[in-house]
Design a protein around this motif. Structure first.
Motif, PDB file in Angstrom:
ATOM      1  N   ILE A 177      39.873  50.904  50.407  1.00  0.00           N
ATOM      2  CA  ILE A 177      38.820  50.919  49.387  1.00  0.00           C
ATOM      3  C   ILE A 177      39.418  50.613  48.015  1.00  0.00           C
ATOM      4  O   ILE A 177      38.861  49.844  47.228  1.00  0.00           O
ATOM      5  N   GLY A 178      40.581  51.210  47.741  1.00  0.00           N
ATOM      6  CA  GLY A 178      41.260  50.923  46.482  1.00  0.00           C
ATOM      7  C   GLY A 178      41.631  49.459  46.376  1.00  0.00           C
ATOM      8  O   GLY A 178      41.449  48.832  45.325  1.00  0.00           O
ATOM      9  N   GLY A 179      42.137  48.899  47.480  1.00  0.00           N
ATOM     10  CA  GLY A 179      42.490  47.485  47.485  1.00  0.00           C
ATOM     11  C   GLY A 179      41.283  46.599  47.244  1.00  0.00           C
ATOM     12  O   GLY A 179      41.381  45.581  46.548  1.00  0.00           O
ATOM     13  N   TYR A 180      40.136  47.002  47.801  1.00  0.00           N
ATOM     14  CA  TYR A 180      38.906  46.228  47.584  1.00  0.00           C
ATOM     15  C   TYR A 180      38.519  46.238  46.112  1.00  0.00           C
ATOM     16  O   TYR A 180      38.098  45.209  45.563  1.00  0.00           O
ATOM     17  N   HIS A 181      38.653  47.396  45.461  1.00  0.00           N
ATOM     18  CA  HIS A 181      38.348  47.482  44.027  1.00  0.00           C
ATOM     19  C   HIS A 181      39.272  46.566  43.224  1.00  0.00           C
ATOM     20  O   HIS A 181      38.834  45.883  42.288  1.00  0.00           O
ATOM     21  N   VAL A 182      40.566  46.575  43.576  1.00  0.00           N
ATOM     22  CA  VAL A 182      41.520  45.708  42.875  1.00  0.00           C
ATOM     23  C   VAL A 182      41.130  44.247  43.066  1.00  0.00           C
ATOM     24  O   VAL A 182      41.109  43.455  42.108  1.00  0.00           O
ATOM     25  N   TYR A 183      40.801  43.877  44.316  1.00  0.00           N
ATOM     26  CA  TYR A 183      40.386  42.497  44.604  1.00  0.00           C
ATOM     27  C   TYR A 183      39.122  42.141  43.827  1.00  0.00           C
ATOM     28  O   TYR A 183      39.026  41.051  43.244  1.00  0.00           O
ATOM     29  N   LYS A 184      38.162  43.067  43.802  1.00  0.00           N
ATOM     30  CA  LYS A 184      36.901  42.799  43.123  1.00  0.00           C
ATOM     31  C   LYS A 184      37.123  42.572  41.634  1.00  0.00           C
ATOM     32  O   LYS A 184      36.482  41.715  41.027  1.00  0.00           O
ATOM     33  N   GLY A 185      38.044  43.334  41.050  1.00  0.00           N
ATOM     34  CA  GLY A 185      38.332  43.150  39.634  1.00  0.00           C
ATOM     35  C   GLY A 185      39.126  41.895  39.363  1.00  0.00           C
ATOM     36  O   GLY A 185      38.792  41.116  38.459  1.00  0.00           O
ATOM     37  N   TYR A 210      37.935  47.709  37.211  1.00  0.00           N
ATOM     38  CA  TYR A 210      37.996  47.723  38.677  1.00  0.00           C
ATOM     39  C   TYR A 210      39.435  47.780  39.176  1.00  0.00           C
ATOM     40  O   TYR A 210      39.745  48.486  40.151  1.00  0.00           O
ATOM     41  N   VAL A 211      40.327  47.020  38.556  1.00  0.00           N
ATOM     42  CA  VAL A 211      41.732  47.032  38.978  1.00  0.00           C
ATOM     43  C   VAL A 211      42.333  48.425  38.780  1.00  0.00           C
ATOM     44  O   VAL A 211      42.998  48.959  39.678  1.00  0.00           O
ATOM     45  N   ALA A 212      42.085  49.030  37.617  1.00  0.00           N
ATOM     46  CA  ALA A 212      42.640  50.357  37.329  1.00  0.00           C
ATOM     47  C   ALA A 212      42.087  51.406  38.287  1.00  0.00           C
ATOM     48  O   ALA A 212      42.838  52.234  38.827  1.00  0.00           O
ATOM     49  N   LYS A 213      40.776  51.371  38.512  1.00  0.00           N
ATOM     50  CA  LYS A 213      40.192  52.343  39.431  1.00  0.00           C
ATOM     51  C   LYS A 213      40.690  52.118  40.850  1.00  0.00           C
ATOM     52  O   LYS A 213      40.955  53.075  41.586  1.00  0.00           O
ATOM     53  N   GLY A 214      40.839  50.861  41.241  1.00  0.00           N
ATOM     54  CA  GLY A 214      41.342  50.559  42.576  1.00  0.00           C
ATOM     55  C   GLY A 214      42.738  51.093  42.803  1.00  0.00           C
ATOM     56  O   GLY A 214      43.039  51.664  43.861  1.00  0.00           O
ATOM     57  N   LEU A 215      43.606  50.918  41.810  1.00  0.00           N
ATOM     58  CA  LEU A 215      44.972  51.439  41.928  1.00  0.00           C
ATOM     59  C   LEU A 215      44.967  52.961  42.034  1.00  0.00           C
ATOM     60  O   LEU A 215      45.741  53.546  42.804  1.00  0.00           O
ATOM     61  N   ALA A 216      44.089  53.609  41.265  1.00  0.00           N
ATOM     62  CA  ALA A 216      43.995  55.070  41.313  1.00  0.00           C
ATOM     63  C   ALA A 216      43.509  55.538  42.682  1.00  0.00           C
ATOM     64  O   ALA A 216      44.038  56.510  43.250  1.00  0.00           O
ATOM     65  N   ILE A 217      42.501  54.859  43.230  1.00  0.00           N
ATOM     66  CA  ILE A 217      41.979  55.225  44.546  1.00  0.00           C
ATOM     67  C   ILE A 217      43.050  55.024  45.620  1.00  0.00           C
ATOM     68  O   ILE A 217      43.240  55.883  46.501  1.00  0.00           O
TER      69      ILE A 217
END
Length: 279
Positions: A177-185, A210-217
């Motif tokens: 899920i975190g990776g998806y957020h990073v990709y989306k950003g 999105y990238v920051a939240k993805g890395l955190a997730i």
């Protein structure tokens, strides 16, 4: 007496069921307020993380810490009650999308894409219901630490083989899920979710956020797996644990300020979503 044109402009009988729900002005306003509340929560989480990095007063850099911080401000309890309603309606909107399909261009999606979108909508519904439940607890003067709850659940599950396997699987899903957020950003694939022309500022806020939240997730998922491998449930402390683990690294203060600033950026983007998200 209004003519047919006026009626069709205010209520489209040809719209999908979820679109007709979203067209209700009161429902839509409260649902959009969910993005505003989400933005406030992310701003507070980022602020707490930066404050910890700079050696200020402590706190829990996660959802529960943000709501504790909000509850302590003038009018904070009222804001939390508004949040309960807003998060609940946002969850119901996402649940309607999961059951009935998206209200924005559902016919344009392939069957595979439609299934993925419905799964994402259901997942978001669960997240917003959790936000509503948490806000309800803090609005009533209760509420508990998300980190302690994560640690307790992890400890209980690690007593069984099935629980351990489930934890590893959950950790991998969270990382995905975190990776998806990073990709989306990084690819700015969040733009189709917005209506109208978007400004450069909105695009940049979305990309960084999105990238920051993805890395955190992803870091949360990694900590869950690490907790299992080390048989140390205290390692699985959610977002607060991820931030504090980051802060304990070399140049941790700089990294923590950067991470907190990224979460703040996502909070600012949430305000843009409140206005521009298609519903």
């Amino acid at each position: 007496m209004a003519d047919d044109t006026t009626f069709s402009a205010s209520y489209d009988n040809s719209a999908t069921p979820v679109a007709r729900v979203a067209q209700n002005s009161i429902f839509e306003r409260f649902a959009r307020a969910g993005f505003v509340m989400s933005g406030i929560v992310h701003l507070l989480i980022g602020y707490i993380a930066v404050r910890i990095a700079l050696g200020g007063a402590g706190g829990t850099a996660d959802q529960s810490g943000a709501m504790t911080e909000l509850a302590g401000q003038p009018g904070g309890v009222v804001a939390l009650w508004v949040g309960v309603v807003a998060f609940s309606l946002m969850a119901l909107w996402r649940l309607a999308e999961a059951a009935l399909g998206s209200s924005s261009g559902p016919d344009a999606d392939s069957t595979k894409s439609e299934v993925v979108n419905r799964v994402k909508a259901f997942s978001l519904a669960v997240v917003y219901f959790a936000f509503a439940f948490s806000a309800f607890g803090f609005a009533r003067g209760g509420g508990g630490s998300s980190s302690e709850q994560s640690t307790g659940i992890t400890a209980r599950m690690m007593h069984t083989t099935a629980g351990t396997i489930a934890l590893v699987a959950a950790g991998l899903i969270i990382i995905a899920i975190g990776g998806y957020h990073v990709y989306k950003g990084a690819t700015q694939s969040f733009l189709p979710d917005l209506k109208g022309a978007t400004s450069t500022l909105v695009r940049r806020l979305g990309t960084v956020g999105y990238v920051a939240k993805g890395l955190a997730i992803a870091a949360i998922g990694a900590l869950v797996i690490l907790a299992v491998l080390r048989s140390e449930p205290d390692e699985a402390r959610g977002l607060d644990g991820a931030f504090k683990t980051l802060g304990a690294q070399p140049f941790g203060a700089v990294l923590l300020v950067a991470a907190g600033s990224g979460i703040i950026t996502y909070g600012l983007y949430s305000f843009a979503m409140a206005r521009y998200t298609k519903m």
